[in-house]
Enzyme design. Sequence first.
Site, PDB file in Angstrom:
ATOM      1  CD  GLN A 223       0.305  44.747  37.444  1.00 14.94           C
ATOM      2  OE1 GLN A 223       0.050  45.938  37.311  1.00 14.94           O
ATOM      3  NE2 GLN A 223       1.564  44.315  37.443  1.00 14.94           N
ATOM      4  NE  ARG A 370       6.911  47.834  29.859  1.00 16.71           N
ATOM      5  CZ  ARG A 370       6.456  47.793  28.631  1.00 16.71           C
ATOM      6  NH1 ARG A 370       5.929  48.851  28.091  1.00 16.71           N
ATOM      7  NH2 ARG A 370       6.504  46.690  27.933  1.00 16.71           N
ATOM      8  CB  CYS A 371      11.157  49.801  36.832  1.00 13.81           C
ATOM      9  SG  CYS A 371      11.116  50.363  38.523  1.00 13.81           S
ATOM     10  CD  GLU A 741       9.536  45.365  35.055  1.00  9.94           C
ATOM     11  OE1 GLU A 741       8.765  45.670  35.961  1.00  9.94           O
ATOM     12  OE2 GLU A 741      10.548  44.684  35.241  1.00  9.94           O
TER      13      GLU A 741
END
Length: 796
Positions: A223, A370-371, A741
């Site tokens: 990523q 996802r945060c 997110e």
Amino acid sequence: MTQALDEIKIGGLGASRKRVEDNRFIRGKGNYTDDIVLPGMLHMEILRSPLAHARIKSIDTSRAWQIPGVHLVLTGEMMATRNLAWMPTLSYDTQAVLATDKVRFQGQEVACVVADDPYIAKDACEAIDVEYEPLPVIVNPEQAVADGAPVIRDDKENQADNVIYHWEVGDAEGTERAFARADKISRMKLHYPRSHPSPIECCGSIADFNRATSKLTVYMTTQAPHIIRAAVALVAELPEHMIRIISPDIGGGFGNKVPVYPGYVCSILASILLERPVKWIEDKSGNLISTGFARDIYLDGEVALRSDGKILGVRMHCDADHGAFFSDAQPSKFKIGLLHSAFAAYDIPVGHITARGTYSNKAPGGVAYRCSFRVTEAMFFQERMIQAAAHDLGMDQAEFRRMNFVRDEAFPHRTPFGFLTDSGQYAKCLDVGLRAVGYQDFLRQKEAARTKGRRLGIGISTMTEPLGAGNSREYDILGIKMFDSAELKVHLTGKAIVRTGARTQGQGHETTWAQIVSHELGIPAEDITVEEGDTDTAPFGMGTYASRSTPVAGAAVAMVARKIRAKARKLAAHLLEVSEEDVEWELGRFYVRSAPSRGVTIQECAIAAYSNMPDGMEPGLENTAFYDPPNLTWPFAVYIVTVEVDPETGVWDVLNTVAVDDCGVRINPMIVEGQIMGGLTEAYAIANMQFITFDAEGNCVGSNYMDYLLPTAWETPGFELHSEVVTPCPHHPIGAKGIGECAAVGGPAAFVNAVMDAISDTGVRNIDMPLLPDRVWEALTYGRDISGAPPVRSDD
Ligand code: MCN
Ligand code: CUM
């Protein structure tokens, strides 16, 4: 009469343009790491430890070497001769690449084999004989700090116990005073279990070292390609311009593809040794058992309350289980990430948070699934504590929230833990949600149902998330400051290419970055190519995670487009033969202020940049912008869930899910909705069905999709989304805040709060996630709390 283009028609800001990347994805024409085949390529497989904690007495690789087709067998000992047995983590700890002294978690990388094909490599892994001497195992923070606990990290000098850090923030004494004044103190103990991002594509890399050119090219699932390049340059001491990291299509990231994994490092070393391309593709169980986990944190929290419902202060202690290495992939100076974003949406006068991190014999965790770096835990704890506090006061949970929210006129708001939130309309979001779910009606239905023995419940959750790290003052990774950049080249025919240092993993950047350029320049989105992921061509950037792409890289795209427009204005003045001050802009076109019908399009300016520029002007129409955000962006959301719990079985069904998200200006409303639905699906899965837990010997239970359930369309409830609240971000060039997110962050508490609401009359205060039917049934039947990860006995 304006001749401005219709922004929605050209695919600008606010257009629900179809995702251009999907054209190749749904045809099976994506180009993922495993699709890439290079001439002479070899395949690498990893031998993993079956034990969670054991001393390595010997490793005998002789049988493996004899298997035809095997080219290389790598062990920790060999890595050590090149100083590569250990690598630094992003949290200033060290992590074993291949184990030398001990194995410290089940699934740890012990050796690698490189062979003609993956099957030979796998067989050869099984021919490696490792003699282990088992050691006592630690699987939670309580065991980690118990007297006589074995020291997991005995490789580290000065590490006499299993504690990684103690950390605190806030005002201890002021909080003490607030609690002394309180009419009521509400207490909550919670565990946010380990969870796993489980993208469909596992991690993998193909390293290709070319001795003739000295160039190392690595295709990999990352990523953040530029950070990897910097890390390889600094750790392996290779010249940076001789390293090219290419992150091709990514089959989902969700945070799993931020860290540096041993497999990447081993494939690189193998390619350098063998001078051939070496491919490593992680298998599913390898991914589930060993790659970056999230959460696994315990809370002991208290809220000090005045009897009228005003929150006077909050106190939280958190115990974080990091696994065998402290490898959190997060860019803040705070040991526990942005956990102290807790209660940012509430007007809390004072608070104090303490945290302790410990090692255990579990795979290293700390990816922020996802945060934005432990915001999920912060918001989950916050909203569970808020619901319990309202319950303890006997107040309506919606009213209690409304009365304690930060008010619209109070921004920018300084939270008791030091953040500066930028903007929001919290009460309005709540109102929209309550109206949509039919709040009062539902409360009546719930009462009526109770008389018939049916259990309905309603759960509310709110979240505000600090998105967009960084600003460079406060955020860095290994000293590299957090900002991003974008490069825009407008070709002579007015078509364009925009590149950023972010890396889309499914979020749709190829669609949305073009929309930002369209908005700024009036070039139709379909005339703009977006490219990311190749460090030889993309401008520098810190990658895509923490929903930072729109807040940072997206802002850079707007800024570079504005630079292009500024130059185009000069070209327009030249073409129109007026001075620049007399030139006005409307979407797609410059015109003469005094004669609006006289104008030139952006495309005419582009061709002039190559064919008819004024004297002294540098030809061409391209530029780069670096963007260092002044602050994080702070989206807000309200999620409301209604459920029915079956008291006979403990099964709970979702009746309705309402989501009200305010992420500022939406670039592509359809993509934003997709992000919210995806996040809610993950939130539902975490609350309802997923767990990765460990037995007393440290065996990972849940490293397969029979135990770790991914919800399909069949299990997933429907979602009702609301987009009417828009608070533009005051410091972002197009007013956008992050969204990627939010629903995964705020969602879990809404589901749990709903189930708890349905059974709160039984005296049960908490069931820790996942709320599996047997746990709900047990709580309901025996009227007791269910705490911690689901118990797994070794003899089961
Ligand atoms: N967007 C928009 N308007 C806004 C905000 C965002 O149109 N106001 C669009 C963006 O342009 C982008 C998408 O929504 O196309 C998400 O944007 P953003 O919130 O900036 O998040 P990022 O692009 O930085 O994505 C990261 C975020 C993270 S951290 C995880 S984890 C996650 C998520 O995105 N992983 C995902 N969503 C995912 N979605 C898919 N399909 N796959 C993943 O791996
Ligand atoms: Cu926080 S997981 Mo995402 O940051 O890649």
